[in-house]
Each structure stands twice: as C-alpha cells, then as structure tokens.
Design an enzyme around this catalytic site. Structure first.
Site, PDB file in Angstrom:
ATOM      1  N   CYS A 146       1.837   5.371  12.028  1.00  0.00           N
ATOM      2  CA  CYS A 146       1.833   4.257  12.975  1.00  0.00           C
ATOM      3  C   CYS A 146       1.949   4.717  14.421  1.00  0.00           C
ATOM      4  CB  CYS A 146       2.973   3.296  12.644  1.00  0.00           C
ATOM      5  SG  CYS A 146       2.822   2.568  11.002  1.00  0.00           S
TER       6      CYS A 146
ATOM      7  N   HIS B  64       0.804  -1.229   0.000  1.00  0.00           N
ATOM      8  CA  HIS B  64       0.000   0.000   0.000  1.00  0.00           C
ATOM      9  C   HIS B  64       0.834   1.276   0.000  1.00  0.00           C
ATOM     10  CE1 HIS B  64       0.063   1.499   4.295  1.00  0.00           C
ATOM     11  NE2 HIS B  64       0.492   0.272   4.510  1.00  0.00           N
TER      12      HIS B  64
END
Length: 371
Positions: free
Chosen positions: A317, A199
């Site tokens: 993240c 991705h």
C-alpha cells in the site's frame, strides 16, 4: 513466454484458491439476481450472501455481526466512525500504535480536523507494544484504541486481549485490524470492532468485512438503499461474498495443516538467510512473514536484479510513495537499515523448492552487490 516469478509476497495478496474460484463461477455466470430483490432470483442470491456471512463469522468472536464492505480499508474507516458519539461525552483522544497500517494511521489523522487528538503510540525495538506504557497513555478522554493483530510488514503479533482490557478500563473502544491474522491467529473475544480482507486469505479482491460487536453504533459511511444494516448501502456481489465465505471456510478447515506447512517453510528460509538479521520479535510473530535486513544491501537495486522472485521492501500500500517504512522506523532502525530490509511472505501454495530457489537468487545477487 516468460516464466512467472516465485511468489513470496503473500502479505500483499494471496493467490485465489481453486475451490474459491469454483464457488464463485456460478454466481458470475448463471445466477445474476440482485440479492436485494424480492423475487426468486433475488432470494437465491440473498441466501448465498447469508451463508457467506456465517462462514466469514466463523473465526470471529460471538456476539457481533459481519457487514460486507469493499475492502478492509473501508471497514477500518467505518470503525473509526464510532468515536463521533463518544466525543459528546468528552472523549476526544484516539490512540493508534505507531506500527499500524496506513489505513489506520491515515484515517486516525483525518479525525484531527474533527477535533480529536491523535497519538501514534511507540512500540518497542522488537515491534511489540509495552503494555505498561500504553496503560499510561490511555486515559478517561480516550475514545478509541486501534492495534493490529499481526503486523503486515514484520509479522509481529500484538497482545490484543490485554490491550482491549486496558482500553475498556477507561471506557474506550477497541478497533482491531485482523487482516493478516484472520484464520491463522486466534482473535480475542473482547475486541469491539475488526476489519478483514478476502484477498489476504486466498479469496477474491474487491471485498472485505467489518465485524461490529452488538450494542456498538457506527454512523453510515455510504448512504443509499440501506443495505448492510443501513451502515453500508450498495448492491452486494453474491459472487464476491460466496468467494469470501468459501475462503474463510477453507482457512478454518486447513488452519492446522497450513500452520505446519508455513512453519516448515519458515525454518527453511531462516536457514537459507542465516547471514541476515530478522526485524521484529521472533517468539511473538506469524511465521509466514519474514522481514530481514543485511548491512550494505541496496534493496531497490536488489529488487531490480532479482526478477525471478516476487518479494517486497515493505507494504504494498505504500509502494511508490517514496516514503521509508514507518514500521521499520518505529523499531528504531536507521535509514540505511530500512533501505537494506526485505519482506518475504510464505503461503499455502509455496513449496520448499520455492524457498531454496528464491534464497539462491537473492543471496547470489546480494553477494554480487557486496563484492
């Protein structure tokens, strides 16, 4: 309906390429066979998986194999498993650069409970590691060195080939997170293991890959049916594999045109944000990543005020963790400088108009803050 914001967060994820979507649709809608079944439907599915494996291997070194995983994080965890065999040889030290992604840092730290010593090696103020200092740290007890090719927060490119040479001189293995550089920056031929994510290259979410050099063993992380050379059991998704393969193929095909386009966008952005300071090296970076700061700016407020632009204050993240960027801290920035930094990520589908409008929105909001 509200208009979507200008998307400048391509380090977090990239839009799915139309060609990738079209490649995936038949394997989602029509061809439902299990690629691990022996009948004709299974063999058709298995064939598309193997084509994808070859496509993903395209930008990677020769003399190794590609294993499909659920993510680059899973691939990184697989790579760390290689140190277990080396511990019996007295190698119980792991070195990771202090600017590594959390997937590398946290995985490394988890090995402390297995008796390994973990060193978070410092980087210079420009984000590049000193090879001289690193050479002093890598010793005969070092089992693994982990360094990412292109930093996800500041775009700095590390001298991976030289780092690998240092590791190999002491009998250590080298794991490289190539997520941000795959298909854009040359991957040195001497790495031992690499982690990739679909991705981040205009492919689908939910699939990554682990590249393993021939002759290096890693223990299984997921047990079961013995798929993926017995290292990563589980039924593969032909659709995700096919999408990943097509995205990788497009990266190779469009590499030069993509790079030229990104350079144009980067030049425009640098001129539009001339009053900001760039974090990280300028001459050793991937130009699609612009991490900048401006004194006195409250980035949390800025992101709230500028709803027309999707940008970042750091790694996706780590969003919501409340932790300041460890990457910017590793550069030696003060907490106030870290809190005044933003990351802009340019991609294949951005335009000059995107940059112009985004800079207008952001700079106007900043001037209002500082007034």
């Amino acid at each position: 309906m509200a208009k979507d914001p200008i998307y400048l967060d391509n380090q977090a994820t990239t839009p799915l390429a139309a060609e990738v979507f079209d490649t995936m649709v038949p394997w989602l809608r029509d061809h439902f066979g299990n690629p691990h079944s022996a009948h004709i439907l299974g063999r058709k599915a298995a064939a598309v998986v193997e084509v994808a494996r070859e496509q993903v291997a395209g930008p990677l070194p020769k003399g190794g194999s590609v294993l499909f995983t659920g993510s680059a994080t899973e691939a990184i965890n697989l790579g760390f498993g290689a140190v277990r065999a080396l511990k019996t040889e007295g190698k119980n030290k792991i070195i990771v650069l202090d600017s590594e992604h959390a997937a590398v840092r946290d995985t490394a730290l988890s090995y402390e409970k297995h008796g390994f010593m973990v060193e978070k090696h410092p980087i210079s103020s420009d984000g590049v590691v000193s090879l001289e200092q690193l050479a002093e740290s890598i010793d005969d007890k070092t089992a693994l060195v982990a360094a990412m090719l292109v930093n996800n927060e500041i775009g700095v490119i590390q001298p991976i080939e030289e780092i690998v040479d240092l590791a190999h001189k002491k009998g250590a293995l080298m794991l490289c997170d190539v997520v941000q550089g795959y298909g854009r920056v040359d991957i040195p031929n001497n790495v031992d293991m690499a982690a990739i994510s679909a991705h981040k290259i205009y492919g689908p979410k939910g699939i990554g890959a682990f590249w393993l050099r021939d002759g290096i063993g890693v223990p299984p992380m997921i047990h079961g049916g013995g798929q993926e050379q017995g290292i990563r059991s589980g039924t593969l998704s032909p659709a995700l594999c096919a999408g990943f393969g097509r995205a990788a193929e497009l990266c190779l095909k469009n590499r030069d045109t993509d790079a030229a386009h990104i350079q144009i966008l980067a030049n425009k952005a640098q001129s539009c944000f001339a009053d900001w300071t760039i974090n990280g090296a300028m001459d050793q970076r991937y130009m699609g990543n612009l991490n900048i700061r401006r004194d006195g700016v409250d980035v949390a407020r800025l992101m709230s005020d500028v709803r027309g632009v999707a940008f970042s204050a750091g790694s996706a993240c780590a969003s919501g963790s409340g932790r300041p960027s460890h990457v910017l801290a590793a550069l030696g920035l003060e907490p106030a400088e870290i809190k005044s930094s933003i990351r802009l990520g340019f991609g294949r589908y951005n335009s000059l108009e995107d940059i112009e409008m985004a800079s207008k929105y952001i700079n106007e909001a900043v001037e209002a803050q500082l007034a």
